[in-house]
Design a protein around this motif. Sequence first.
Motif, mmCIF file in Angstrom:
data_model
loop_
_atom_site.group_PDB
_atom_site.id
_atom_site.type_symbol
_atom_site.label_atom_id
_atom_site.label_comp_id
_atom_site.label_asym_id
_atom_site.label_seq_id
_atom_site.Cartn_x
_atom_site.Cartn_y
_atom_site.Cartn_z
ATOM 1 N N LEU A 190 1.013 -1.775 0.039
ATOM 2 C CA LEU A 190 -0.684 0.000 -0.090
ATOM 3 C C LEU A 190 0.940 1.129 0.528
ATOM 4 N N VAL A 191 2.234 1.525 0.386
ATOM 5 C CA VAL A 191 3.174 2.381 0.977
ATOM 6 C C VAL A 191 3.636 2.742 -0.278
ATOM 7 N N LEU A 192 3.625 1.357 -0.948
ATOM 8 C CA LEU A 192 4.710 1.823 -2.610
ATOM 9 C C LEU A 192 4.064 2.493 -3.405
ATOM 10 N N LEU A 193 2.381 1.545 -3.077
ATOM 11 C CA LEU A 193 1.368 2.168 -3.937
ATOM 12 C C LEU A 193 1.419 3.373 -4.171
ATOM 13 N N GLY A 194 0.715 4.492 -2.355
ATOM 14 C CA GLY A 194 1.146 5.610 -2.798
ATOM 15 C C GLY A 194 2.419 6.705 -3.382
ATOM 16 N N ILE A 195 3.607 6.022 -2.730
ATOM 17 C CA ILE A 195 4.422 6.714 -3.650
ATOM 18 C C ILE A 195 4.922 6.520 -4.790
ATOM 19 N N VAL A 196 4.193 5.319 -6.225
ATOM 20 C CA VAL A 196 4.029 5.423 -7.460
ATOM 21 C C VAL A 196 3.251 6.598 -7.651
ATOM 22 N N GLY A 197 2.022 6.418 -6.921
ATOM 23 C CA GLY A 197 1.171 7.061 -7.548
ATOM 24 C C GLY A 197 1.621 8.653 -7.479
ATOM 25 N N PHE A 198 2.175 9.224 -6.479
ATOM 26 C CA PHE A 198 3.079 10.255 -6.437
ATOM 27 C C PHE A 198 3.844 10.387 -7.399
ATOM 28 N N PHE A 199 4.743 9.896 -8.240
ATOM 29 C CA PHE A 199 5.677 9.815 -9.445
ATOM 30 C C PHE A 199 5.184 9.901 -10.641
ATOM 31 N N LEU A 200 3.639 9.226 -10.632
ATOM 32 C CA LEU A 200 2.533 9.130 -11.351
ATOM 33 C C LEU A 200 2.284 10.977 -11.511
ATOM 34 N N LEU A 201 1.605 11.315 -10.765
ATOM 35 C CA LEU A 201 1.266 12.615 -10.889
ATOM 36 C C LEU A 201 2.021 13.969 -11.034
ATOM 37 N N ASN A 202 3.054 12.989 -11.269
ATOM 38 C CA ASN A 202 4.599 14.423 -10.814
ATOM 39 C C ASN A 202 5.302 15.172 -12.402
ATOM 40 N N TYR A 203 5.882 15.899 -12.000
ATOM 41 C CA TYR A 203 7.142 15.467 -13.765
ATOM 42 C C TYR A 203 8.524 14.858 -13.307
ATOM 43 N N PRO A 204 8.619 14.042 -13.718
ATOM 44 C CA PRO A 204 8.192 14.315 -15.779
ATOM 45 C C PRO A 204 7.460 13.176 -16.536
ATOM 46 N N LEU A 205 6.528 12.214 -16.128
ATOM 47 C CA LEU A 205 5.860 11.361 -15.708
ATOM 48 C C LEU A 205 4.302 12.366 -16.512
ATOM 49 N N LEU A 206 4.209 13.437 -16.269
ATOM 50 C CA LEU A 206 3.139 13.749 -16.498
ATOM 51 C C LEU A 206 3.298 14.678 -17.837
ATOM 52 N N GLN A 207 4.776 15.032 -17.476
ATOM 53 C CA GLN A 207 4.943 15.628 -18.895
ATOM 54 C C GLN A 207 4.634 14.268 -20.179
ATOM 55 N N ILE A 208 4.254 13.175 -20.844
ATOM 56 C CA ILE A 208 3.906 12.702 -21.088
ATOM 57 C C ILE A 208 2.754 12.785 -21.775
ATOM 58 N N PHE A 209 1.788 13.337 -21.234
ATOM 59 C CA PHE A 209 0.383 13.895 -21.071
ATOM 60 C C PHE A 209 0.169 15.127 -21.355
ATOM 61 N N ASN A 210 0.934 16.077 -21.045
ATOM 62 C CA ASN A 210 0.567 17.748 -21.336
ATOM 63 C C ASN A 210 0.771 17.400 -22.695
ATOM 64 N N ARG A 211 -0.383 17.530 -23.072
ATOM 65 C CA ARG A 211 -0.375 17.777 -24.782
ATOM 66 C C ARG A 211 -1.602 18.235 -25.622
ATOM 67 N N ASP A 212 -1.139 18.944 -25.935
ATOM 68 C CA ASP A 212 -2.542 19.635 -26.450
ATOM 69 C C ASP A 212 -3.494 19.196 -27.544
ATOM 70 N N LEU A 213 -4.275 18.051 -26.668
ATOM 71 C CA LEU A 213 -5.182 17.320 -27.548
ATOM 72 C C LEU A 213 -5.981 17.319 -26.819
ATOM 73 N N LEU A 214 -7.143 16.405 -27.864
ATOM 74 C CA LEU A 214 -8.333 16.532 -26.876
ATOM 75 C C LEU A 214 -8.941 14.545 -26.899
ATOM 76 N N LEU A 215 -8.895 14.545 -26.240
ATOM 77 C CA LEU A 215 -9.142 12.429 -25.982
ATOM 78 C C LEU A 215 -10.410 12.203 -26.230
ATOM 79 N N LEU A 216 -11.815 11.868 -26.978
ATOM 80 C CA LEU A 216 -12.894 12.496 -27.092
ATOM 81 C C LEU A 216 -13.949 13.500 -26.234
ATOM 82 N N GLY A 217 -13.169 14.866 -27.188
ATOM 83 C CA GLY A 217 -13.375 16.504 -26.289
ATOM 84 C C GLY A 217 -12.937 16.567 -24.961
ATOM 85 N N VAL A 218 -12.230 15.429 -24.088
ATOM 86 C CA VAL A 218 -11.125 16.002 -22.895
ATOM 87 C C VAL A 218 -9.834 16.755 -23.100
#
Lengths: 1027, 74
Positions: free
Chosen positions: B8-36
């Motif tokens: 559970l603790v590991l998942l929390g840490i992984v979550g922190f990384f998923l929600l931060n740079y650089p992983l965030l960079q991958i999805f930070n695009r000027d693109l709409l997916l199904l209108g979102v």
Amino acid sequence: MLSPELVAVIAFGYLLLLFAIAYYGDRQRAKGRSVIANPYIYTLSLAVYCTAWTFFGSVGKAATQGATFLTIYLGPTLMAFFWWFVLRKLLRVCKDNNLTTMSDFLTLRYGKGALLGALVTVGVLLAVVPYIGLQLKSVSNTFNILAYHEVISPLTTPVYQDTAFYVALVLAVFGILFGARHLDPTERHEGMVAAVAFESLIKLLAFLAVGILVSYGIFQGWGEIFGGISRNPELRQLLSINTGTHDNYLLIMVQTILAMGAILFLPRQFHMAVVENTDEKHILTAMWLLPLYLLLINLFVMPIAFAGLLMGFPSSEADTFVLRIPLQSGHPYLALLTFIGGLSASTAMVAVSSITVSTMLLNSLVLPLAIRLNLQEHLPPHLLTIKRLGILLVIFFGFITYRLIGPSAMLVDMGLIAFCGVIQLAPAILGALYWREATKWGAIAGLGAGFLLWAYTLVLPYLIEAGMFPPGILEHGPLGLAIFKPTAFLGLNGLDHLSHAFFWSLFFNLAIFVSVSLLTAASPLEEEQARRFVGIFELEEGLPLERRYTYLPNLDQFTRFMEKFIGTQKAREARQTFLKQVELPEKDWGDREKLQLEAYVERTIAGSIGPAAARVIMDGYLSSLGSRMEGVFDLFGQVSSSLEESQQKLKRRVAELSVLYEAARTLTSTLYLPELIEGVLDLLVERLGVEKCSVRLLDEDGLLTIKSYRGLTRIAQILSTKPEINTLLGQCLLTPQVISVSDTSLMGRDRLEGLLEEETLASFVLAPITTETLALGVLTAASSQKGYFAREHVEFFQSLAGQLGAAVRSAQQVAHQIRNPVHAIGGFAHLLLKKLPEGADTRNYAEIIIKEAKRLEQMVREVIETSVIFIPREEEQDINQVVRGALGIIRSKIEEKQLDLKVELAEDLPPLTMDVGNMKRVILQLVANALDAMFFGGRLKLSTKRQNEMVEIKVEDNGKGIPPHMLPHIFDTFFSTKPSGPGLGLPIVHKIITQHRGQISIDSKLNVGTTVTIKLPATQEPAAVQH
Amino acid sequence: MTKKDKLLVLLGIVGFFLLNYPLLQIFNRDLLLLGVPTLTCYLFGIWILAIAGLWAFGRHLISKEQRVQSFYKE
């Protein structure tokens, strides 16, 4: 259209509904049917996290910065992964110690001093007050928009026309009614929780309603809204992040961390999550349900914000889009619902925050200050008033900040300032839970530095903007020192204000906290608390007694004492709870229970007044009754109470084992029981610091007689007693079992019969000395301190007494097993001698057998005899008399050998204190040895002589002498110069002489003779014989 | 805390990384997916996964607690 009157009436009606819910909640609790004791209410109460900031501010933020606002809600979601470990531990510690605020938590953990609590309180107050001001601003703004379609600036309105003023008043009444209607030692307010949970539900529904209207009523779904934004070149950048310092990756990380801290360390979150928790297991539901709640309430934030922008509202009004869109699109009643939702968010936050902060004020500032000023006697009747004033004061401060700096700042900024302020508590709180070496000074220095830098780098710039300080500080630094510029501290440029402040404050906070903790030593009290906090899950079993009081009030007195602080009703409840806890009626309480009561009472009043004040007041109360605290002198020497529990246990075991080991060694090195018993008593005194101990053995008449002792002076009072089963002594011997009495004053006199008065002063242990079949005697150990012998010592005394029993048994076994065969051998040898013809060679052999058998019998008798030792009966005697008496016994032997006996007894001898029987044995033994060494016609001389304050006794013979290599071992047990001698004679002599504080020396030349010289001190005072 | 619970603790840490740079960079695009916007989709997606993970763990831990309690009652 909505008239101001209608809005005001609806708002007031809604608040009345909340009162009703809260009242109902309190009533149900009083009846014992808690309405909040389920995980869903717990989750909704945690949703107090979503304030007006969420309700209005998120939309404002989304309209200007895009998705960054989500970090504030993703942070708590991430934190939920750690709740089961961190929050549960925090919860357990607080429940166990009846802690009701964070400052109390830190105060207790770091040694109960007042300074840390005061620091935390001031810091938290500074952080939370503007946050409260922000809620007031939100309520008054939304009210004005709804009623007058405009926001009225407080700068242009007099106070009495300011809506926020009336909002503040109503909220203060709300806070007082449900946070301080009565004193509650647990500081739990179920009614308020119920109201807050209801509000959480309303604000979620209201927001979802607006979201659905905007997404599907005004627009054709999200596609249209997002599509519209992406087609607009000016707004397009809102769809992505990292477009500038206002939404870069660093800020996102900082905000995520801040939100992770806020969900745990904001005072209102701490209160809801910890203090109002009814069951640890609720965490397991809340940890997924709260993130879901946060997701739902954020689902429509971006659509609403973007819809507002597409509808042409200016982004500067984005904070009120939620209200303006329904109004604009002709849904005034939905706008009213939104207003109620926002009102819910604000009122819940203000009520809970003001109550918790006022509790902190009372516990950590007012009471320690009152104690410093010696006013604690006058305080108890006013506690409730002070708490109410505290609530009023906190909300009033909030109102002041709203008037002063409110207009210049956006809603969200004030929230983040508060987040950054409370995260300063994280190192100290996490250190308290997980790091044993964290010390008070570390926490104070770290927190102090953190708060200071936070105020300087984050709060000050806002105050400067509001015109309270000269703007030059911001541009050129204080006094022109550019290096100390609040927004570019130490020259750190290029960061946004929040990241800059977050970095510096937490960097210094953490570094100073850790380094000062490593450099300073914790007080024993602190170390004990550290052990209890960090190891809260391991410490299920009771701790050994570490302190005690010379006198403790009884339950009635304590109840009256508690009444002063928590009221009659609650005190009575607390009393019942305690009685249930200990499961023993008061008359059977020992020291442990009394101490438990004392700790319980302190914890209970600490709930009302905080641990620091509770400690001082408790001490004052006890000392006013003439009681003082003293550490129970640890039975096992230097084992400090501050050591970790397992280590302490280990040391204790080692000390016990070493005593048992030594005892076992003594046991195997001697069969001479007196020596063994003396050795064991010496060990008890020297190794374990036992004050008084003794061994009583049963004699043939069934009487218990003290055979040996340490530290007892009035031994003559009781020498022998008959052990009756109704006395403790008899019970111990006859059942047989170890009996430990921690407080003799709780025992009837008749139960203590047979024990000396000085043994029954406070506490003692009786351990039976037994073999498998026989009860032989009792080992006693006594202390003049109550509670000296804890339960864990029972086992130890049992083993020790068991060893003594084994020793007695083996001595008896040896004696008995040898005696019968030796008898038989002697008897048959006699028969043989009679049947043999006179003059036969073999007669000589038979005679040798008889002689040797006799010697063996003699030895056996000696062993049996010495198994029963005497307590030396001191009496003044003429040594010459003793010598004559001894000679009278052995005369026939001397005559048999036709020795030349010379007796020279000086007449001017001083009186000697001695045990006549033992001294006679000494003389007899020495004469017998001399006889053995001589052949027919030898010369034996006995003389006594005065030598200053000593008396000298000499036994001289001209026998075969002792070989020089044997002389050094002559007093060793089982060493004998004779090839078949028992080797018990001289050691006993030596023992007896040293018991009489005398000296013995042997001078011997082979084939010339031996001289034994004994020197005994003359009586100086009627002192006890030394052991 | 068993070994499994530490996940559970590991998942929390992984979550922190998923929600931060650089992983965030991958999805930070000027693109709409199904209108979102992709970034919004990603953030809410992680969010839902986190809630599901927390829910599953919560269930697991509750049933474990209950097993422990019923064990002591017997």
